[in-house]
Design a protein around this motif. Structure first.
Motif, mmCIF file in Angstrom:
data_model
loop_
_atom_site.group_PDB
_atom_site.id
_atom_site.type_symbol
_atom_site.label_atom_id
_atom_site.label_comp_id
_atom_site.label_asym_id
_atom_site.label_seq_id
_atom_site.Cartn_x
_atom_site.Cartn_y
_atom_site.Cartn_z
ATOM 1 N N UNK D 46 0.829 -1.203 0.000
ATOM 2 C CA UNK D 46 0.000 0.000 0.000
ATOM 3 C C UNK D 46 0.864 1.253 0.000
ATOM 4 N N UNK D 47 1.926 1.225 0.763
ATOM 5 C CA UNK D 47 2.798 2.399 0.839
ATOM 6 C C UNK D 47 3.416 2.679 -0.521
ATOM 7 N N UNK D 48 3.925 1.616 -1.173
ATOM 8 C CA UNK D 48 4.569 1.797 -2.470
ATOM 9 C C UNK D 48 3.587 2.333 -3.498
ATOM 10 N N UNK D 49 2.340 1.865 -3.406
ATOM 11 C CA UNK D 49 1.348 2.296 -4.397
ATOM 12 C C UNK D 49 1.005 3.777 -4.291
ATOM 13 N N UNK D 50 1.502 4.427 -3.254
ATOM 14 C CA UNK D 50 1.219 5.857 -3.149
ATOM 15 C C UNK D 50 1.810 6.607 -4.337
ATOM 16 N N UNK D 51 2.735 5.976 -5.054
ATOM 17 C CA UNK D 51 3.269 6.655 -6.248
ATOM 18 C C UNK D 51 2.180 6.838 -7.296
ATOM 19 N N UNK D 52 1.101 6.071 -7.160
ATOM 20 C CA UNK D 52 -0.003 6.264 -8.107
ATOM 21 C C UNK D 52 -0.527 7.698 -8.055
ATOM 22 N N UNK D 53 -0.410 8.308 -6.853
ATOM 23 C CA UNK D 53 -0.846 9.701 -6.719
ATOM 24 C C UNK D 53 0.005 10.640 -7.576
ATOM 25 N N UNK D 54 1.236 10.175 -7.903
ATOM 26 C CA UNK D 54 2.153 11.068 -8.641
ATOM 27 C C UNK D 54 1.931 11.002 -10.155
ATOM 28 N N UNK D 55 1.002 10.217 -10.598
ATOM 29 C CA UNK D 55 0.726 10.156 -12.015
ATOM 30 C C UNK D 55 1.619 9.162 -12.739
ATOM 31 N N UNK D 56 1.486 9.073 -14.070
ATOM 32 C CA UNK D 56 2.117 8.033 -14.876
ATOM 33 C C UNK D 56 3.627 7.987 -14.742
ATOM 34 N N UNK D 57 4.299 9.127 -14.740
ATOM 35 C CA UNK D 57 5.763 9.109 -14.789
ATOM 36 C C UNK D 57 6.341 8.314 -13.630
ATOM 37 N N UNK D 58 5.925 8.681 -12.446
ATOM 38 C CA UNK D 58 6.466 8.016 -11.261
ATOM 39 C C UNK D 58 6.117 6.545 -11.256
ATOM 40 N N UNK D 59 4.881 6.219 -11.588
ATOM 41 C CA UNK D 59 4.452 4.835 -11.496
ATOM 42 C C UNK D 59 5.167 3.966 -12.525
ATOM 43 N N UNK D 60 5.269 4.448 -13.747
ATOM 44 C CA UNK D 60 5.875 3.610 -14.772
ATOM 45 C C UNK D 60 7.354 3.388 -14.502
ATOM 46 N N UNK D 61 8.010 4.421 -13.892
ATOM 47 C CA UNK D 61 9.402 4.221 -13.499
ATOM 48 C C UNK D 61 9.471 3.071 -12.486
ATOM 49 N N UNK D 62 8.535 3.104 -11.559
ATOM 50 C CA UNK D 62 8.493 2.069 -10.522
ATOM 51 C C UNK D 62 8.275 0.693 -11.147
ATOM 52 N N UNK D 63 7.348 0.639 -12.113
ATOM 53 C CA UNK D 63 7.030 -0.655 -12.726
ATOM 54 C C UNK D 63 8.230 -1.202 -13.473
ATOM 55 N N UNK D 64 8.952 -0.316 -14.182
ATOM 56 C CA UNK D 64 10.147 -0.779 -14.890
ATOM 57 C C UNK D 64 11.145 -1.368 -13.891
ATOM 58 N N UNK D 65 11.277 -0.637 -12.815
ATOM 59 C CA UNK D 65 12.206 -1.065 -11.774
ATOM 60 C C UNK D 65 11.763 -2.436 -11.214
ATOM 61 N N UNK D 66 10.471 -2.579 -11.046
ATOM 62 C CA UNK D 66 9.961 -3.805 -10.431
ATOM 63 C C UNK D 66 9.920 -4.977 -11.403
ATOM 64 N N UNK D 67 10.139 -4.676 -12.674
ATOM 65 C CA UNK D 67 10.175 -5.774 -13.625
ATOM 66 C C UNK D 67 11.565 -6.372 -13.718
#
Lengths: 119, 253, 383, 132
Positions: D46-67
């Motif tokens: 839940x804490x990590x998903x707070x990046x969803x509040x930051x919009x696409x840029x932050x989240x997609x960076x996170x997803x790349x990292x998590x892949x």
């Protein structure tokens, strides 16, 4: 807390949310990992959460996780033998924590799904 | 019968809050393979450990006084024989009436500790006062056996083995535990006996009742009387659930 | 009180219920001697009607009293006496007559009814008589007595072996005992000290410098890992080896043999006795031969040594009270013999004597008093 | 003689002390540990998903990292823990109401066998995209 009857519901709800979670977590994992061969992008997630059915499913998952997890934690702590007063304090603390998690989670889901009208 | 050179490690020590805190004493003696652990303890008492404290009464698994931990597992001393120990067959309910075909000059070692989760009166003698208080809470009684069914909760000899085996009894001092809850169900099932069913149900339904059980089933595995307290607990819980959901009890005899 | 077997516990209960300050010292667990290892039979008296009618009368009376006082420790199974050969059949008349005279309710039933009631019985049943035998949990009975005594103010000290019985100027002065639980020496001053140490009564008496003619007589019992009968099954003949099978919880217990031993300690279980029990038991219930053995155990009965020395079975089953005032130890009494079934009566008689000595006028109340459940017993104060 | 000396104390170490114990105890230990791990993970998740509040840029960076490999392995472990806790949990619901509780040992191994089978398949699904 010492009152009778309370524990039956706590136990039944724990069992029920447990069974529910098996299904909901499976759906969650399928959607996130297996539907698209790789993790979802922001756009994918936003699309999913814009769908009211998915939103409801995910909120159900959120609530079930919160209850099952915190009630599980409660059982673990109670197993250590709490006084009735301690158990009451624990219940309030866990209830507050659960409420905060729920508020945060609902806000997150509504926000990404565009339901708050900000975008 | 074959003789065995038996090394016995006994957790000894004065009255204390739990088994922990004693010290291990080691004794070696020649024991007949047919001896029970009670014979061994009596021999120690007659020899190197005259003030050794242990509980015993009936010597045939009916009184429930002689339960202790043998190499970490709950056993009745009266049913555990030297031959059984030497043959490594502690999984069998009794060592009596068996010939383990031990070699000449067999040796064996065994560790004896008092039951877990009980205060200790001294050495191997567990203090059952707290446990008996829990039996009181469910108005447990010796109930006559009726017919041959798969599970006889009335066969419970209140030996405390299940209490010692249960990890929750160890941590929640108020938890009623397997034997008292099994006897609560037995009391509910037996229409001929006195005692308050309402009191039994209330005891089972409180937060330190059936809800503390997490299906470990060590109680059932440890029971020397074949009582299956785990099953009893589950049935008791199912009863409470049905009652809360307003379902009618199945045909009452 | 020295000793917490059925004798000591019943006397303690009686004394405490009369308001007499009582302390019980026991060297180990309550009922860890003869009482705990008995047959678990609550006698109807049937076993004694021919040879010892007095005992039989006492048994049936006490049997009925105990059922009322402590229903929680008794399985009301009923009992059968069965004749399986000509010799047994010849005993039938004397047996029925004895039951009539002793007042033991006995009802003769047809052999085929006996076999319907007890399907495990041998086909060669020739005659069968129903009696009100029952099964008792001797350990829990003792705990019930002690718990009730504790509730009436008695102090009970298990794991407290007696070290000395001090006699001063012809009177018993005090008892010194080693309280192993609290690791201390107890000095109990009492005008009356009762030795109820069973087979160890001689040893305790010696501490006071007196003698008690006790003859420990050992017996082997075999408990099977199966309940083959629902009622107590006795052979219809004078008491002998392997002539009784008592069902207790999930077991059937075959008893017993009889031979004289030195003391109640370290009694061996001779393998041939076990075999004999199984052979004799199988004559009544053939399935005994196949049933796995759960445990074989031995205990010593504390019999009063008479003039006649034999294998011990001929000695009286009754009890005797020895007042050692005559031996220069006024206030010291030994109680030897007896049966768990008749302990209450024995206790009443002993307690009457104690009251006489103390000048206390209190009637015995144990006929009417119900006992507390066994789980009220506490091993130490405040526990 | 004082009561305090004889009063036993709560000992929760017994929850994780399987010496001399059997299958049911192992199942309990596993359930308890996996449960606590999963609860911890929920907080992190839940804490990590707070990046969803930051919009696409932050989240997609996170997803790349998590892949990346380490995170995929973490996912594999997470699936294992979920399966053990979930399928043993299904067993507990039924066993806990008395259904098949005298076969609880067999049901535990059945649940674990099912968990292993699903685990093998999901591991393949999670790691396969990373091969190319």
């Amino acid at each position: 807390m010492g009152e009778r009857g309370y524990s039956v519901w706590a136990w039944l709800l724990q069992a029920f949310t447990g069974l529910l979670l098996v299904v909901l977590v499976a759906l969650h994992m399928v959607a996130n990992h297996f539907a698209k061969r790789g993790l979802l992008t922001y756009r994918d997630v936003a699309a999913l959460f814009a769908d009211p059915y998915w939103l409801v499913l995910q909120l159900a998952l959120l609530f079930a996780v919160i209850y099952h997890g915190l009630n599980g934690l409660r059982a673990v702590i109670l197993d250590a033998g709490l006084s009735p007063a301690g158990a009451r304090r624990l219940d309030w603390a866990l209830f507050a924590l659960g409420a905060a998690m729920a508020a945060y989670g609902v806000g997150l889901a509504l926000s990404i799904g565009g339901w708050l009208g900000s975008r | 019968m074959a003789e065995v050179e038996l090394t016995v490690r006994v957790l000894r020590g004065p009255a204390r809050a739990s088994a922990a805190g004693g010290r291990y004493e080691t004794y070696t003696l020649r024991a007949d393979a047919g001896w029970s652990l009670l014979d061994v303890l009596e021999a120690l008492q007659a020899g190197p450990a005259p003030d050794l404290m242990y509980r015993h009464s009936c010597h045939h698994a009916s009184c429930g006084t002689c339960a202790l931990r043998v190499d970490g597992r709950e056993r009745l001393a009266c049913l555990t024989t030297v031959g059984q120990i030497a043959a490594g067959r502690l999984g069998e309910r009794t060592g009596h009436g068996k010939d383990y075909r031990l070699p000449r000059g067999a040796r064996a070692a065994v560790t004896l500790e008092p039951l877990r989760s009980f205060p200790v009166l001294g050495d191997l003698a567990a203090d059952f006062a707290e446990f008996f208080g829990k039996l009181d809470a469910v108005e447990a009684d010796l109930v006559a056996a009726r017919g041959e069914e798969a599970t006889h909760f009335e066969h419970c000899i209140t030996c405390g083995a299940c209490m010692s085996a249960c990890p929750i009894v160890a941590s929640d001092l108020e938890y009623l535990g397997p034997a008292p809850l099994a006897l609560a169900l037995r009391g509910l099932q037996d229409p001929t006996k006195t005692g308050s069913d309402a009191r039994r149900l209330a005891a089972a339904d409180q937060p330190h009742g059936v809800w503390r059980c997490h299906h470990v089933f060590e109680c059932t595995a440890a029971c020397p009387a074949g009582v299956d307290p785990g099953q009893a607990l589950m049935e008791l819980r199912a009863r409470l659930v049905r009652r809360r959901l307003g379902w009618r009890e199945g045909a009452r005899r | 009180m020295i000793g917490a077997g059925s004798t000591g516990a019943a006397i303690a209960h009686d004394l405490a219920s009369r308001g007499i300050r009582t302390a019980v010292v026991e060297r180990g667990e309550p009922a860890s001697g003869t009482t705990g290892r008995n047959h678990a039979l609550l006698h109807s008296g049937g076993r004694y009607v021919v040879k010892d009618p007095e005992s039989a009368v006492e048994c049936i009376q006490e049997n009925l009293l105990l059922r009322r006082a402590a229903p929680g420790v008794i399985e009301e199974t009923g009992g059968l006496f069965v004749a399986i050969d000509d010799e047994d059949l010849a005993y039938r008349e004397a047996f029925l007559e004895g039951c009539r005279r002793a007042g033991v309710p006995a009802e003769e039933i047809p052999p085929d009814l006996a076999r319907r009631l007890e399907p495990g019985l041998t086909e060669s049943v020739r005659a069968a008589v129903r009696v009100p035998d029952a099964v008792i949990d001797p350990y829990r009975l003792v705990l019930s007595w002690l718990a009730t005594a504790q509730a009436n103010g008695a102090e009970v000290f298990p794991f407290t072996p007696v070290e000395a019985v001090e006699v001063r100027a012809g009177r018993v002065a005090h008892v010194v005992a080693h309280d192993l639980v609290h690791r201390r020496r107890l000095r109990l001053e009492a005008p009356v000290v009762i030795n109820a140490a069973g087979p160890w009564a001689g040893r305790v008496a010696a501490l006071a410098g007196v003698e008690v003619p006790v003859q420990p007589s050992a017996g082997v019992m075999v408990a099977l890992a199966a309940r083959l009968n629902q009622r107590v099954i006795n052979r219809m003949r004078p008491p002998g080896d392997g002539d009784i099978i008592v069902p207790q919880r999930a077991t059937s217990i075959i008893g017993t043999t009889s031979w004289n031993v030195e003391s109640g300690d370290r009694i061996p279980v001779p393998p041939d006795h076990v075999r004999r029990m199984i052979e004799e038991g199988a004559k009544l219930l053939p399935a005994v031969r196949e049933a796995p053995v759960l445990a074989a155990f031995a205990a010593a009965r504390p019999l009063v040594a008479g003039n006649k020395e034999s294998d011990g079975r001929e000695l009286s089953r009754g009890f005797q009270v020895f007042d050692h005032g005559r031996d220069g130890a006024e206030g010291f009494m030994s109680v030897v013999g007896g049966k768990t079934t008749t302990s209450r009566l024995m206790a009443e008689i002993v307690a009457d004597r104690v009251c006489e000595k103390l000048g206390v006028q209190q009637e015995c109340r144990t006929r009417e008093l119900a006992l507390l459940p066994f789980h009220r017993f506490r091993w130490r104060e405040g526990g | 003689m004082s009561e305090g000396e004889a009063r036993r104390r709560p000992d929760w170490r017994a929850w994780f002390a399987p010496r001399g114990r059997r299958t049911g105890m192992w199942a309990f230990v596993l359930n308890r540990i996996t449960g606590l791990l999963l609860l911890a993970y929920v907080f992190v998740h839940l804490a990590v998903l707070s990046v969803l509040f930051q919009g696409p840029a932050g989240y997609d960076r996170l997803v790349r990292w998590m892949s990346s490999w380490p995170f995929l392995l973490f996912d594999v472990a997470l699936v294992a823990v979920l399966l053990v806790h979930g399928l043993n949990g299904v067993r507990l619901v039924f066993v806990g109401l008395g259904a098949g509780s005298h076969r609880q040992r067999e049901w535990f191994w059945a649940a674990m066998a099912a968990a292993a089978a699903v685990f093998a398949y999901t591991t393949y699904l999670i790691l396969a995209p990373a091969w190319r």
